[in-house]
Design a protein around this motif. Structure first.
Motif, mmCIF file in Angstrom:
data_model
loop_
_atom_site.group_PDB
_atom_site.id
_atom_site.type_symbol
_atom_site.label_atom_id
_atom_site.label_comp_id
_atom_site.label_asym_id
_atom_site.label_seq_id
_atom_site.Cartn_x
_atom_site.Cartn_y
_atom_site.Cartn_z
ATOM 1 N N GLU A 75 0.835 -1.207 0.000
ATOM 2 C CA GLU A 75 0.000 0.000 0.000
ATOM 3 C C GLU A 75 0.866 1.252 0.000
ATOM 4 O O GLU A 75 0.586 2.224 -0.720
ATOM 5 C CB GLU A 75 -0.923 -0.011 1.212
ATOM 6 C CG GLU A 75 -2.004 -1.089 1.165
ATOM 7 C CD GLU A 75 -2.853 -1.123 2.420
ATOM 8 O OE1 GLU A 75 -2.661 -0.239 3.290
ATOM 9 O OE2 GLU A 75 -3.699 -2.030 2.534
ATOM 10 N N ARG A 79 1.200 4.219 -2.930
ATOM 11 C CA ARG A 79 1.032 5.636 -2.590
ATOM 12 C C ARG A 79 2.277 6.430 -2.974
ATOM 13 O O ARG A 79 2.178 7.562 -3.486
ATOM 14 C CB ARG A 79 0.750 5.761 -1.095
ATOM 15 C CG ARG A 79 0.525 7.185 -0.626
ATOM 16 C CD ARG A 79 0.191 7.232 0.853
ATOM 17 N NE ARG A 79 0.258 8.599 1.351
ATOM 18 C CZ ARG A 79 0.185 8.944 2.636
ATOM 19 N NH1 ARG A 79 0.004 7.992 3.562
ATOM 20 N NH2 ARG A 79 0.274 10.195 3.004
ATOM 21 N N ARG A 82 2.168 7.191 -6.619
ATOM 22 C CA ARG A 82 1.200 8.253 -6.952
ATOM 23 C C ARG A 82 1.700 9.633 -6.528
ATOM 24 O O ARG A 82 1.600 10.603 -7.295
ATOM 25 C CB ARG A 82 -0.143 7.983 -6.265
ATOM 26 C CG ARG A 82 -0.917 6.799 -6.788
ATOM 27 C CD ARG A 82 -2.350 6.824 -6.264
ATOM 28 N NE ARG A 82 -2.421 6.923 -4.796
ATOM 29 C CZ ARG A 82 -2.437 5.882 -3.976
ATOM 30 N NH1 ARG A 82 -2.370 4.649 -4.478
ATOM 31 N NH2 ARG A 82 -2.533 6.046 -2.665
ATOM 32 N N GLU A 83 2.205 9.720 -5.327
ATOM 33 C CA GLU A 83 2.485 11.031 -4.727
ATOM 34 C C GLU A 83 3.872 11.569 -5.048
ATOM 35 O O GLU A 83 4.065 12.784 -5.097
ATOM 36 C CB GLU A 83 2.314 10.954 -3.212
ATOM 37 C CG GLU A 83 0.887 10.646 -2.778
ATOM 38 C CD GLU A 83 0.730 10.604 -1.256
ATOM 39 O OE1 GLU A 83 1.697 10.961 -0.533
ATOM 40 O OE2 GLU A 83 -0.351 10.190 -0.798
#
Length: 226
Positions: A75, A79, A82-83
């Motif tokens: 997870e 993330r 994406r970030e």
């Protein structure tokens, strides 16, 4: 075979993904912020200086994911992509990769960053072949903190590319290699390549490239590359 090899950090992306991962896991509360940042920054300076102990660094940088386990780590990895990583991928880097793909070259990312951090980044460029620092797995299948095989760092990149070629019945003498890298740490593989390209090079590599007449590519001319 024509082979396009790409270093990753400060070459295809204008950040160091390994260091950025360390900053990210600190931001999400997985580390003691002050101590982790101090050590992460120190390891990064050692890398830039060409003095990094890669085994010690891998034990350090995999600590947070080893403690949190596969589910939470997956997870966090998504993330992070994406970030942090997605905003760092520039059109000109994608265009460079696509030009080699269109020319029919085999594409490989060759990085000293570990496979956990870099596999999704390679996929984001549409590159299936990744030579990264492979991580040893324990009886339960999770990362132990040790390195599996030869780390793809400095002279180890030459060894790992030779292994990749041998698995395909090839050797360095049977391929035409273009290798893009920013770092003095990659001199051994640059020197084995028919077409070395100093890409956003550090000061040492820039001086060597100028002296030897190697091509210099400023892929991110408006961005800081260390």
């Amino acid at each position: 075979m024509k082979l396009a090899l790409f270093d990753l950090d400060h070459t295809l992306i204008p950040i160091d993904s390994d260091h950025a991962w360390g900053d990210f896991v600190t931001r999400i509360g997985w580390t003691d912020a002050a101590e982790f940042k101090r050590r992460n920054d120190a390891f990064y300076e050692q890398y830039k200086a060409g003095t990094l102990d890669i085994a010690e660094y891998i034990r350090f940088t995999t600590g947070p994911i080893r403690r949190h386990g596969p589910g939470a780590s997956a997870e966090a990895q998504a993330r992070f992509m994406r970030e942090v990583i997605a905003p760092a991928i520039r059109p000109q880097a994608r265009a460079l990769v696509e030009a080699h793909r269109k020319a029919g070259d085999a594409l490989v990312i060759v990085t000293a960053t570990n496979e956990f951090v870099t596999r999704p980044i390679a996929h984001s460029f549409g590159i299936d072949e990744l030579i990264a620092v492979d991580l040893a797995r324990g009886p339960g299948g999770w990362i132990t903190g040790e390195i599996a095989g030869v780390p793809s760092f400095r002279e180890g990149k030459v060894t790992r590319v030779a292994q990749w070629l041998a698995a395909r019945g090839l050797s360095f003498g049977e391929v035409d290699i273009t290798f893009y890298s920013d770092s003095r740490n990659d001199l051994p593989l640059l020197e084995k390549s028919q077409n070395p390209v100093a890409t956003n090079p550090d000061a040492t590599l820039r001086a060597i490239a100028i002296q030897r007449g190697w091509r210099i590519l400023e892929l991110f001319p408006q961005e800081e590359n260390a």
